[in-house]
Design an enzyme around this catalytic site. Structure first.
Site, PDB file in Angstrom:
ATOM      1  N   ASP A 105       0.864  -1.179   0.000  1.00 14.41           N
ATOM      2  CA  ASP A 105       0.000   0.000   0.000  1.00 14.41           C
ATOM      3  C   ASP A 105       0.903   1.232   0.000  1.00 14.41           C
ATOM      4  OD1 ASP A 105      -3.154   0.013   1.732  1.00 14.41           O
ATOM      5  OD2 ASP A 105      -2.328   1.579   0.412  1.00 14.41           O
ATOM      6  N   ASP A 207      -3.281   4.243  -2.802  1.00 16.00           N
ATOM      7  CA  ASP A 207      -4.314   4.864  -1.975  1.00 16.00           C
ATOM      8  C   ASP A 207      -4.890   6.102  -2.678  1.00 16.00           C
ATOM      9  OD1 ASP A 207      -5.449   4.868   0.824  1.00 16.00           O
ATOM     10  OD2 ASP A 207      -4.627   6.896   0.796  1.00 16.00           O
ATOM     11  N   GLU A 262      -6.949   2.429  -5.613  1.00  9.11           N
ATOM     12  CA  GLU A 262      -8.195   2.617  -4.879  1.00  9.11           C
ATOM     13  C   GLU A 262      -8.919   3.771  -5.554  1.00  9.11           C
ATOM     14  OE1 GLU A 262      -8.194   4.578  -1.164  1.00  9.11           O
ATOM     15  OE2 GLU A 262     -10.058   3.667  -0.511  1.00  9.11           O
ATOM     16  N   HIS A 335     -10.341  -2.921   5.027  1.00  9.51           N
ATOM     17  CA  HIS A 335     -10.098  -2.288   6.337  1.00  9.51           C
ATOM     18  C   HIS A 335     -10.918  -1.018   6.553  1.00  9.51           C
ATOM     19  CE1 HIS A 335      -7.701  -0.100   3.487  1.00  9.51           C
ATOM     20  NE2 HIS A 335      -7.537   0.850   4.375  1.00  9.51           N
ATOM     21  N   ASP A 336     -11.598  -0.562   5.490  1.00 11.69           N
ATOM     22  CA  ASP A 336     -12.384   0.677   5.585  1.00 11.69           C
ATOM     23  C   ASP A 336     -13.879   0.445   5.750  1.00 11.69           C
ATOM     24  OD1 ASP A 336     -10.392   2.381   3.069  1.00 11.69           O
ATOM     25  OD2 ASP A 336     -10.275   2.473   5.269  1.00 11.69           O
TER      26      ASP A 336
HETATM   27  O1  TEU Z   1      -9.483   5.335   1.885  1.00 12.41           O
HETATM   28  C1  TEU Z   1     -10.111   6.411   1.195  1.00 12.41           C
HETATM   29  C2  TEU Z   1     -11.553   6.212   1.350  1.00 12.41           C
HETATM   30  O2  TEU Z   1     -12.297   6.305   0.418  1.00 12.41           O
HETATM   31  C3  TEU Z   1     -11.994   5.750   2.697  1.00 12.41           C
HETATM   32  O3  TEU Z   1     -11.544   6.739   3.588  1.00 12.41           O
HETATM   33  C4  TEU Z   1     -13.485   5.578   2.743  1.00 12.41           C
HETATM   34  O4  TEU Z   1     -14.109   6.440   1.834  1.00 12.41           O
HETATM   35  C5  TEU Z   1     -14.039   5.955   4.062  1.00 12.41           C
HETATM   36  O5  TEU Z   1     -13.193   5.534   5.074  1.00 12.41           O
HETATM   37  C6  TEU Z   1     -15.381   5.288   4.146  1.00 12.41           C
HETATM   38  O6  TEU Z   1     -15.977   5.676   5.338  1.00 12.41           O
HETATM   39  C7  TEU Z   1      -8.082   5.333   1.868  1.00 12.41           C
HETATM   40  C8  TEU Z   1      -7.628   4.278   2.874  1.00 12.41           C
HETATM   41  O7  TEU Z   1      -8.124   2.997   2.467  1.00 12.41           O
HETATM   42  C9  TEU Z   1      -8.173   4.667   4.222  1.00 12.41           C
HETATM   43  O8  TEU Z   1      -7.882   3.670   5.204  1.00 12.41           O
HETATM   44  C10 TEU Z   1      -7.532   5.986   4.629  1.00 12.41           C
HETATM   45  O9  TEU Z   1      -8.134   6.411   5.842  1.00 12.41           O
HETATM   46  C11 TEU Z   1      -7.751   7.057   3.552  1.00 12.41           C
HETATM   47  O10 TEU Z   1      -7.559   6.592   2.224  1.00 12.41           O
HETATM   48  C12 TEU Z   1      -6.737   8.176   3.745  1.00 12.41           C
HETATM   49  O11 TEU Z   1      -5.460   7.680   3.429  1.00 12.41           O
END
Ligand code: TEU
Ligand code: CA
Length: 561
Positions: A105, A207, A262, A335-336
């Protein structure tokens, strides 16, 4: 210039199955309650036993962990929480010795506020690093330069008293956005990416890649709902394809890499600009339309209800948009987002059947499947009873926002139980030992209370486990190219709770039938005799024709005889 997949019809990154590791919650090896790289190494056979090909490792770099490592303070090093560079090199060789690949990542949109670039940048207006970030004077009447809001609630601008300007952060204030207009930024990231590829890493999960080209007029967003702001203001900026093509030319094209972007804000209408096989940009992206399916206009905690009709239409729309040119990765959690068996399945009476049904869905779709750690054993959402038990900055920020809107903490916690990211960040449950065998110390976040029943050891002892179903479903996909590149077509005329689609390739016709419901369903199969290749209610091999009954949460994969 690296020639991809010399002569092979289907590139390896299309045929692969990805397994995502969130290192903080995977396996602790030294009793400090935090997952680490030696812990990952000790569990590689668990992952390899599934038959997956690629591991996506979430950030492991030095970071103050404002956003659990997505705020990087040093791109060429390893956070002491996770181990040393020697540990990383050992992990990479252990992954490769098992015939798997590793993509890491990388966050190219922002750094940590503790990154040396930002420390310099904020030190004075004329510092050479000032233009590594976006600094703006206050609006004429005072206050932030525009109305942009952070993904995590609150303004996307923070005032810096020492220089009297605001800086941009689309996420937390500890994650200042970098300025890709500045060629020094581009060169610095070029060198960082090549550093890891020269170590033998097999690619990147990039990301929020659509965000790196900013709309430099910094006009207010005209949209009331956040999703449109993401799509038309934050993402897909004027120079985004120029920047990604530059990365492809300067980095990716020199190595046999997998590039997984992403894609918040990417739409069916523009996905092939990012992933088209004639574009020299990315191999694939993963979109978030089904992951945002029940988000409210304001934020995810102002949620509505999702419907299977909407869910299926999203899959149809994206598959049609890709045509023969683009490619995506497909997963139902990471993880999100909440655990997929709780969000899209039934984590009560039909926990095992629905977990297997969802595995069938992602592993029979036209896209590179992504499996998130713990989903292979059916891990569920958690319901901590105190806000103090939550760790995610997104949840804690929105908690304050909801209190300001007059909600009680108890009311907000109900929304977190359903939508919070910590649902996916409780430690992987390995055994019925204390803390699920994740740590001998105090875990950084609570372990799910059902760890004694739901854990990897029990799964390996249960011939009918979700783990073995993932293994068999992955093997079925790998043995049958029709499930990778075959034409996808949804069947019409099915009952409301049935998601049924065909996959066709060179005369082979397969049928996937998913009963997203706790009741039985009666369907009529298309003409012909259909042989079961796998199902979540017992052995395969039976023949079906015409009218067929599906049990609650039954999934079937059928091949036309
Ligand atoms: O995620 C971006 C993103 O779209 C997420 O933040 C998601 O929209 C949101 O959490 C949904 O509630 C990436 C990473 O996967 C995330 O873990 C990071 O927090 C974010 O970018 C910032 O780097
Ligand atoms: Ca540890």
């Amino acid at each position: 210039m690296h020639q991809e997949n010399e002569g092979k019809l289907t590139p390896w990154w299309k045929e692969s199955v990805i397994y995502q590791i969130y290192p903080r919650s995977f396996q602790d090896s030294n009793g400090d309650g935090i997952g680490d790289i030696p812990g990952i190494i000790s569990r590689l056979d668990h992952i390899h036993g599934l038959g997956v090909d690629v591991i996506w490792l979430s950030p492991f770099y030095p970071s103050p962990n404002a956003d659990m490592g997505y705020d990087i303070a040093d791109y060429k090093n390893i956070h002491t929480d996770y181990g040393t560079m020697e540990d990383f090199d050992h992990l990479l060789s252990e992954i490769h010795s098992r015939g798997m690949k590793l993509i890491i990542d990388i966050v190219l949109n922002h750094t940590s506020e503790t990154h040396p670039w930002f420390i310099e940048s904020r030190s004075s207006i004329d510092n050479p690093y000032r233009r590594y970030y976006f600094w703006k004077d206050p609006a004429p009447g005072g206050g932030p330069p525009n109305n942009w809001q952070s993904f995590f609630g609150g303004p996307a601008w923070t005032f810096d008293h020492s220089t009297g300007q605001y800086y941009l952060h689309l996420f937390t204030k500890e994650q200042p956005d970098v300025n890709w207009e500045n060629e020094h930024v581009r060169q610095a990231y070029r060198d960082i990416l090549r550093f890891w590829l020269d170590k033998g890493v097999d690619g990147f999960r990039l990301d929020v890649i659509p965000l790196i080209s900013k709309r430099l007029d910094f006009k207010d967003t005209p949209y009331a709902d956040f999703q449109h702001t993401i799509q038309y203001v934050y993402s897909n900026g004027d120079r985004i394809h120029e920047y990604i093509k530059w990365l492809h030319h300067e980095v990716f094209s020199d190595y046999p890499v997998m590039t997984l972007g992403e894609g918040p804000g990417i739409m069916p209408s523009n996905v092939n600009l990012y992933t088209g096989n004639d574009r020299s940009e990315l191999n694939m992206i993963y979109h978030l339309d089904h992951m945002f399916i029940d988000f409210g206009d304001g934020d995810k905690f102002d949620h509505g209800e999702w419907t299977l009709e909407k869910f299926m239409k999203i899959f149809d729309e994206w598959d049609e948009a890709l045509g023969d040119s683009g490619w995506i990765s497909i997963s139902l959690d990471n993880h999100d987002f909440p655990r997929m068996v709780s969000r899209f399945g039934n984590d009560g009476e039909y926990w095992k059947q629905s977990a297997k049904l969802l595995a069938t869905c992602i592993l029979t779709m036209r896209g590179t499947p992504g499996i998130y750690q713990g989903s292979e054993i059916g891990m569920k959402n958690v319901a901590f009873q105190r806000i103090e038990d939550y760790r995610d900055v997104e949840t804690l920020n929105f908690h304050r926002k909801y209190l300001d809107k007059g909600f009680t903490t108890e009311e907000f916690l109900k929304r977190v139980h359903r939508q919070g990211r910590d649902n996916a960040r409780t430690p992987v449950q390995w055994s019925d030992a204390p803390n699920g065998g994740f740590t001998t110390g105090e875990p950084w976040i609570g372990v799910h209370p059902e760890y004694r029943e739901i854990n990897a050891a029990n799964a390996l002892d249960d011939p009918d486990s979700i783990y073995y179903y993932y293994r068999d479903m992955i093997a079925l996909r790998k043995q049958n190219p029709v499930l990778v590149t075959g034409v996808y077509k949804r069947l019409s005329g099915m009952p409301d709770n049935i998601f049924a689609y065909s996959r066709q390739l060179e005369g082979e016709i397969w049928l996937v039938v998913l009963n997203f419901y706790e009741g039985t369903a009666q369907i009529v199969l298309p003409p012909g005799v259909w042989k079961s290749k796998i199902n979540n209610y017992g052995p395969s091999g039976e023949l079906y024709r015409g009218s067929t009954q599906l049990e609650p949460w039954q999934s079937m994969v059928l091949k036309k005889n």
